[in-house]
Scaffold this active site. Structure first.
Site, PDB file in Angstrom:
ATOM      1  CE1 TYR A 233      -2.963   3.128   0.582  1.00 22.89           C
ATOM      2  CE2 TYR A 233      -3.290   2.449   2.854  1.00 22.89           C
ATOM      3  CZ  TYR A 233      -3.545   3.330   1.820  1.00 22.89           C
ATOM      4  OH  TYR A 233      -4.379   4.401   2.022  1.00 22.89           O
TER       5      TYR A 233
ATOM      6  CE  LYS B 205      -5.827   2.055  -0.938  1.00 21.81           C
ATOM      7  NZ  LYS B 205      -6.411   2.186   0.416  1.00 21.81           N
TER       8      LYS B 205
END
Length: 287
Positions: free
Chosen positions: A135, A163
């Protein structure tokens, strides 16, 4: 492991005493799966107010979500922090709780080098059998997980995706050069369609609490080659994509869920609930 195209970063419902509201958490999980068509749920991500949840609360949420989802969608546990040892500890607890995957945010505040970032993620990955999604969110962590480091991490067997909230340019290079098993997700709702167009796989979304079903239709339309329909749905969703971030996340989306008949309580300090002007803005946005 395929986490699907539409992943909702779920809010954490609180009661008036600011404790977890388990009844509303059950309702929210069912609503996100059945009505908003989420393929996976991130539990205890930033949208779930992870900075103000204790380890005990996080573990209880992981266990509860696994039980409630009951195989209807994947459960991804947010176990990342800026302390590698602590992340390892939480990741092990999450694995024991039966989650399907792990989301690891870039270490914030202590600003490690790219080698430090690589070793952080590698160390955690080596302690679990679970698939891991990186992330990268420079706006919150003040560092960017570079393309080179992301691609290096993508070579590790259980690091299966990212992400990434950096830029469309960065997403493009990662999607182009990453191994086939490694999936690229946007972390910015308004970039869902653009990121699919450059080879991204899906979205880790906040807006899907409110318009998940429409977002799923947009993704499906694009994948089926109906680009004009996908563009129209993107344009329709765009005000919500942007408007939900007028207040610090998840202030707006929690208030919006209440307006939609799913009261999930307020936010814990240092976040504060919307003021009168902000509340009116969100009310008009949903109309």
């Amino acid at each position: 492991m395929d986490f699907g195209r539409l992943i909702t970063a779920m809010v954490t419902p609180f009661n008036e005493q600011q404790d977890i509201d388990w009844g509303q958490t059950e309702k929210l999980i069912n609503y996100l799966i059945e009505e908003q068509r989420s393929d996976s749920l991130v539990i205890c991500g930033t949208t779930g107010e992870s900075p103000t949840l204790t380890d005990e609360e996080k573990l209880a949420l992981f266990q509860f979500a696994v039980k409630q989802a009951n195989g209807r969608c994947k459960i991804i546990a947010g176990t990342g922090s800026n302390d590698t040892r602590h992340s390892v500890h939480l990741t092990k607890l999450a694995e024991e709780a039966g989650v399907d995957g792990i989301l690891l945010v870039t270490p914030y505040y202590n600003k490690p080098s790219q080698e430090g970032l690589y070793q952080h993620f590698k160390t955690i990955a080596e302690t679990t059998q679970l698939p891991i999604m990186l992330y990268n969110i420079p706006g919150r962590s003040v560092i960017n997980l570079s393309v080179e480091t992301t691609l290096r991490l993508a070579q590790l067997p259980n690091i299966v995706g990212t992400k990434d909230c950096a830029s469309l340019e960065q997403l493009t290079v990662i999607a182009t050069e990453a191994p086939e098993h490694f999936k690229v997700y946007s972390g910015d709702d308004s970039m869902t369609l653009p990121s699919l167009a450059i080879g991204g796989y899906g979205i880790v979304s906040v807006a899907s609490h409110i318009i998940g079903s429409t977002m799923k239709s947009m993704i499906d339309a694009f994948l089926q080659g109906n680009v004009r329909e996908a563009a129209q749905l993107h344009q329709q969703c765009f005000p919500i994509f942007k408007g939900l971030f007028e207040c610090p996340n998840p202030v707006s989306v929690k208030y919006a869920l209440g307006l939609r008949g799913l009261p999930v309580g307020g936010v814990r300090l240092p976040l504060v609930n919307p003021n009168e002007k902000e509340a009116l803005f969100i009310q008009n946005l949903l109309k």
